[in-house]
Write an enzyme that holds these catalytic residues in place. Structure first.
Site, PDB file in Angstrom:
ATOM      1  N   ALA A  12       0.811  -1.222   0.000  1.00 32.17           N
ATOM      2  CA  ALA A  12       0.000   0.000   0.000  1.00 32.17           C
ATOM      3  C   ALA A  12       0.847   1.276   0.000  1.00 32.17           C
ATOM      4  O   ALA A  12       0.362   2.345  -0.384  1.00 32.17           O
ATOM      5  CB  ALA A  12      -0.942  -0.011   1.199  1.00 32.17           C
ATOM      6  N   GLY A  14       3.435   1.663  -1.883  1.00 28.85           N
ATOM      7  CA  GLY A  14       4.115   1.733  -3.180  1.00 28.85           C
ATOM      8  C   GLY A  14       3.412   2.660  -4.157  1.00 28.85           C
ATOM      9  O   GLY A  14       2.408   3.297  -3.824  1.00 28.85           O
ATOM     10  N   ASP A  42       2.028  -3.290   4.456  1.00 26.65           N
ATOM     11  CA  ASP A  42       3.327  -3.141   3.778  1.00 26.65           C
ATOM     12  C   ASP A  42       4.380  -3.724   4.704  1.00 26.65           C
ATOM     13  O   ASP A  42       4.054  -4.207   5.795  1.00 26.65           O
ATOM     14  CB  ASP A  42       3.620  -1.678   3.381  1.00 26.65           C
ATOM     15  CG  ASP A  42       4.457  -1.611   2.095  1.00 26.65           C
ATOM     16  OD1 ASP A  42       5.605  -2.099   2.124  1.00 26.65           O
ATOM     17  OD2 ASP A  42       3.970  -1.095   1.074  1.00 26.65           O
ATOM     18  N   ARG A  92      12.437  -7.713  -9.176  1.00 27.02           N
ATOM     19  CA  ARG A  92      13.659  -8.397  -9.582  1.00 27.02           C
ATOM     20  C   ARG A  92      14.864  -7.539  -9.227  1.00 27.02           C
ATOM     21  O   ARG A  92      14.967  -6.396  -9.654  1.00 27.02           O
ATOM     22  CB  ARG A  92      13.639  -8.656 -11.088  1.00 27.02           C
ATOM     23  CG  ARG A  92      14.756  -9.612 -11.521  1.00 27.02           C
ATOM     24  CD  ARG A  92      14.784  -9.741 -13.038  1.00 27.02           C
ATOM     25  NE  ARG A  92      13.633 -10.458 -13.534  1.00 27.02           N
ATOM     26  CZ  ARG A  92      13.705 -11.600 -14.233  1.00 27.02           C
ATOM     27  NH1 ARG A  92      14.857 -12.143 -14.488  1.00 27.02           N
ATOM     28  NH2 ARG A  92      12.608 -12.178 -14.667  1.00 27.02           N
ATOM     29  N   GLN A 112       0.869 -14.991   2.623  1.00 27.39           N
ATOM     30  CA  GLN A 112      -0.357 -14.204   2.454  1.00 27.39           C
ATOM     31  C   GLN A 112      -1.555 -15.123   2.169  1.00 27.39           C
ATOM     32  O   GLN A 112      -2.674 -14.846   2.623  1.00 27.39           O
ATOM     33  CB  GLN A 112      -0.159 -13.137   1.377  1.00 27.39           C
ATOM     34  CG  GLN A 112       0.904 -12.125   1.843  1.00 27.39           C
ATOM     35  CD  GLN A 112       1.025 -10.904   0.973  1.00 27.39           C
ATOM     36  OE1 GLN A 112       0.360 -10.778  -0.056  1.00 27.39           O
ATOM     37  NE2 GLN A 112       1.888  -9.980   1.372  1.00 27.39           N
ATOM     38  N   ASP A 159      -3.515  -5.126 -19.548  1.00 26.37           N
ATOM     39  CA  ASP A 159      -3.199  -5.573 -20.909  1.00 26.37           C
ATOM     40  C   ASP A 159      -4.438  -5.437 -21.801  1.00 26.37           C
ATOM     41  O   ASP A 159      -4.346  -5.027 -22.959  1.00 26.37           O
ATOM     42  CB  ASP A 159      -2.734  -7.032 -20.863  1.00 26.37           C
ATOM     43  CG  ASP A 159      -1.666  -7.241 -19.811  1.00 26.37           C
ATOM     44  OD1 ASP A 159      -0.555  -6.734 -19.989  1.00 26.37           O
ATOM     45  OD2 ASP A 159      -1.956  -7.878 -18.780  1.00 26.37           O
ATOM     46  N   HIS A 187       0.116 -12.821 -17.615  1.00 24.65           N
ATOM     47  CA  HIS A 187       0.494 -11.405 -17.661  1.00 24.65           C
ATOM     48  C   HIS A 187       2.008 -11.350 -17.818  1.00 24.65           C
ATOM     49  O   HIS A 187       2.755 -11.188 -16.860  1.00 24.65           O
ATOM     50  CB  HIS A 187       0.062 -10.664 -16.390  1.00 24.65           C
ATOM     51  CG  HIS A 187       0.668  -9.294 -16.300  1.00 24.65           C
ATOM     52  ND1 HIS A 187       0.331  -8.273 -17.157  1.00 24.65           N
ATOM     53  CD2 HIS A 187       1.633  -8.795 -15.493  1.00 24.65           C
ATOM     54  CE1 HIS A 187       1.051  -7.202 -16.865  1.00 24.65           C
ATOM     55  NE2 HIS A 187       1.857  -7.494 -15.868  1.00 24.65           N
TER      56      HIS A 187
HETATM   57  P1  NAX Z   1       6.528  -0.363  -5.683  1.00 27.77           P
HETATM   58  O1  NAX Z   1       7.909  -0.922  -5.535  1.00 27.77           O
HETATM   59  O2  NAX Z   1       6.337   1.106  -5.846  1.00 27.77           O
HETATM   60  O3  NAX Z   1       5.657  -0.799  -4.418  1.00 27.77           O
HETATM   61  C1  NAX Z   1       5.638  -2.120  -3.950  1.00 27.77           C
HETATM   62  C2  NAX Z   1       5.302  -2.045  -2.476  1.00 27.77           C
HETATM   63  O4  NAX Z   1       5.144  -3.381  -2.010  1.00 27.77           O
HETATM   64  C3  NAX Z   1       6.408  -1.395  -1.640  1.00 27.77           C
HETATM   65  O5  NAX Z   1       5.843  -0.428  -0.793  1.00 27.77           O
HETATM   66  C4  NAX Z   1       6.985  -2.575  -0.870  1.00 27.77           C
HETATM   67  O6  NAX Z   1       7.476  -2.204   0.401  1.00 27.77           O
HETATM   68  C5  NAX Z   1       5.748  -3.465  -0.757  1.00 27.77           C
HETATM   69  N1  NAX Z   1       6.036  -4.864  -0.440  1.00 27.77           N
HETATM   70  C6  NAX Z   1       7.074  -5.625  -0.824  1.00 27.77           C
HETATM   71  N2  NAX Z   1       6.997  -6.847  -0.263  1.00 27.77           N
HETATM   72  C7  NAX Z   1       5.867  -6.852   0.472  1.00 27.77           C
HETATM   73  C8  NAX Z   1       5.248  -7.837   1.293  1.00 27.77           C
HETATM   74  N3  NAX Z   1       5.788  -9.024   1.484  1.00 27.77           N
HETATM   75  N4  NAX Z   1       4.077  -7.510   1.902  1.00 27.77           N
HETATM   76  C9  NAX Z   1       3.537  -6.286   1.743  1.00 27.77           C
HETATM   77  N5  NAX Z   1       4.087  -5.306   1.003  1.00 27.77           N
HETATM   78  C10 NAX Z   1       5.244  -5.600   0.365  1.00 27.77           C
HETATM   79  O7  NAX Z   1       5.868  -1.186  -6.869  1.00 27.77           O
HETATM   80  P2  NAX Z   1       4.569  -0.831  -7.732  1.00 27.77           P
HETATM   81  O8  NAX Z   1       4.954  -0.014  -8.892  1.00 27.77           O
HETATM   82  O9  NAX Z   1       3.493  -0.352  -6.837  1.00 27.77           O
HETATM   83  O10 NAX Z   1       4.223  -2.284  -8.332  1.00 27.77           O
HETATM   84  C11 NAX Z   1       3.739  -3.318  -7.504  1.00 27.77           C
HETATM   85  C12 NAX Z   1       3.688  -4.637  -8.274  1.00 27.77           C
HETATM   86  O11 NAX Z   1       2.790  -4.554  -9.357  1.00 27.77           O
HETATM   87  C13 NAX Z   1       5.023  -5.077  -8.864  1.00 27.77           C
HETATM   88  O12 NAX Z   1       5.210  -6.462  -8.590  1.00 27.77           O
HETATM   89  C14 NAX Z   1       4.812  -4.864 -10.341  1.00 27.77           C
HETATM   90  O13 NAX Z   1       5.628  -5.727 -11.120  1.00 27.77           O
HETATM   91  C15 NAX Z   1       3.356  -5.198 -10.485  1.00 27.77           C
HETATM   92  N6  NAX Z   1       2.663  -4.726 -11.698  1.00 27.77           N
HETATM   93  C16 NAX Z   1       1.712  -5.541 -12.215  1.00 27.77           C
HETATM   94  C17 NAX Z   1       0.946  -5.186 -13.308  1.00 27.77           C
HETATM   95  C18 NAX Z   1      -0.101  -6.089 -13.849  1.00 27.77           C
HETATM   96  O14 NAX Z   1      -0.678  -5.736 -14.879  1.00 27.77           O
HETATM   97  N7  NAX Z   1      -0.424  -7.252 -13.263  1.00 27.77           N
HETATM   98  C19 NAX Z   1       1.196  -3.902 -14.005  1.00 27.77           C
HETATM   99  C20 NAX Z   1       1.895  -2.895 -13.177  1.00 27.77           C
HETATM  100  C21 NAX Z   1       2.972  -3.419 -12.271  1.00 27.77           C
HETATM  101  O15 NAX Z   1       4.161  -3.536 -12.997  1.00 27.77           O
END
Ligand code: NAX
Length: 326
Positions: A12, A14, A42, A92, A112, A159, A187
């Site tokens: 949340a 992020g 988070d 990654r 989770q 997509d 995806h």
């Molecule tokens: P961010 O890096 O801005 O935010 C991710 C957040 O998740 C961070 O605040 C981090 O602390 C938190 N986090 C990490 N591990 C955690 C855990 N175990 N429990 C709770 N929180 C945790 O990434 P953001 O741009 O918001 O993207 C989030 C995810 O969406 C990424 O995995 C990204 O690849 C994926 N996406 C998926 C898309 C889709 O179409 N399915 C498109 C957009 C995006 O790329």
């Protein structure tokens, strides 16, 4: 006024979270008559940032927002939750192989999945956004034996929206003229955006574009759109991803448009020959808070090959983490 529902969002703090929470709180996801309680998860180092987001949510004075809970404990975040948007994932890192990424996320999504199983409403609707989204959803589902497998989904709606927009722009049509779009499969860059079943102003989309554009421009553009956004913006898609998550959940909860369908990665029941149990993107119709895979679409040899390729990738992802699955 309706009773409030609980909406859990992970990751949340992020960038997608920042584009998502305010729209959920405003009523864009569940309707402007549905009060919500946000339960935000988070990791521990992100708790200060998450508090900042909560302060901004407070400062919006949203009439529908009844409470905001911030936590680093999945058991708290998923307590009695009706909706769960799993956005947080391990990105990654340098030198990380695909297998390492799958395993790192398997660890997160196992925890989770168990926490959802033990704490969430038995009818919880789960959307996984964090990548690799389909396989993360499968891992969560396998760790939640007391919940219905069909309540675990992954997001291919971004997509889907990207594909609609590419077709509308190519043919200089309003976006509302493009219907019946389907993203099949994962995806990832093996996803298959299908123009044989899509329609533009009621006519079959493929008949309105050149085959060469479809195969060599449209398909790779949709598959690689995420990378193109990163290149242009220096950061990955956030507002469009949040918008897609809102659309996915809104349609699932309140129903998809009549005479159309949406793309959702859902638990395969074997439809279209796709291996049962994979979380695979299909054309789906939503009504009464449930989804169903659209049946009977024709797939020619080109489409069948594309479905096989993306199915193979999903089976490989599952096999790479199978030693971690219950
Ligand atoms: P961010 O890096 O801005 O935010 C991710 C957040 O998740 C961070 O605040 C981090 O602390 C938190 N986090 C990490 N591990 C955690 C855990 N175990 N429990 C709770 N929180 C945790 O990434 P953001 O741009 O918001 O993207 C989030 C995810 O969406 C990424 O995995 C990204 O690849 C994926 N996406 C998926 C898309 C889709 O179409 N399915 C498109 C957009 C995006 O790329």
């Amino acid at each position: 006024m309706k009773q409030p529902v609980r909406v859990a969002v992970t990751g949340a703090a992020g960038q997608i979270g920042y584009a998502l929470l305010f729209r959920i709180a405003s009523g864009a996801m569940l309707g402007d008559d549905q009060p919500v309680i946000l339960q935000l998860l988070d990791i521990t180092p992100a708790m200060d940032a998450l508090q900042g987001v909560k302060m901004e949510l407070d400062d919006c004075a949203f009439p529908l927002l009844q409470d905001v809970i911030c936590t680093d404990d999945p058991n708290v975040a998923f307590k009695d939750t009706d909706y769960a948007l799993l956005v947080g994932a391990r990105p990654r890192g340098p030198g990380m192989e695909r297998k390492d990424l799958l395993e790192a996320n398997a660890a997160i999504f196992s925890v989770q999945g168990k926490a959802l199983n033990d704490n969430a409403s038995k009818d919880v609707k789960v959307l996984v956004v964090g990548n690799p989204a389909n396989t993360n959803s499968l891992i969560a589902q396998r760790n939640a034996p007391d919940l219905k497998p069909r309540n675990f989904t992954a997001m291919t709606r971004l997509d889907h929206n990207r594909a609609m927009s590419q077709v509308a722009q190519k043919l200089d049509k309003a976006i509302t003229e493009v219907t019946h779009m389907t993203i099949w499969g994962n995806h990832s860059s093996t996803q298959y955006p299908d123009l044989y079943n899509a329609k533009v102003s009621g006519a079959t989309a493929i008949d309105n574009v050149e085959q060469d554009w479809f195969e060599n421009d449209f398909i790779p553009t949709v598959q690689q759109r995420g990378a193109a956004i990163i290149k242009a913006r220096g950061a990955s898609s956030a507002a469009s991803a949040a918008n897609a998550a809102i659309g996915h959940m809104r349609d699932w909860a309140l129903g998809s448009n009549d005479n159309d369908w949406v793309s959702m990665a859902v638990y395969s029941d074997g439809s279209y020959g796709v291996e049962k149990g994979l979380i695979f993107s299909f054309p789906c119709v939503c009504k009464n808070g449930d989804w169903e895979i659209v049946q009977g679409l024709e797939l020619n040899d080109f489409s069948k090959d594309k479905l096989k390729a993306t199915e193979k990738e999903l089976a490989e992802e599952r096999d790479a983490v199978s030693h971690l699955l219950p």
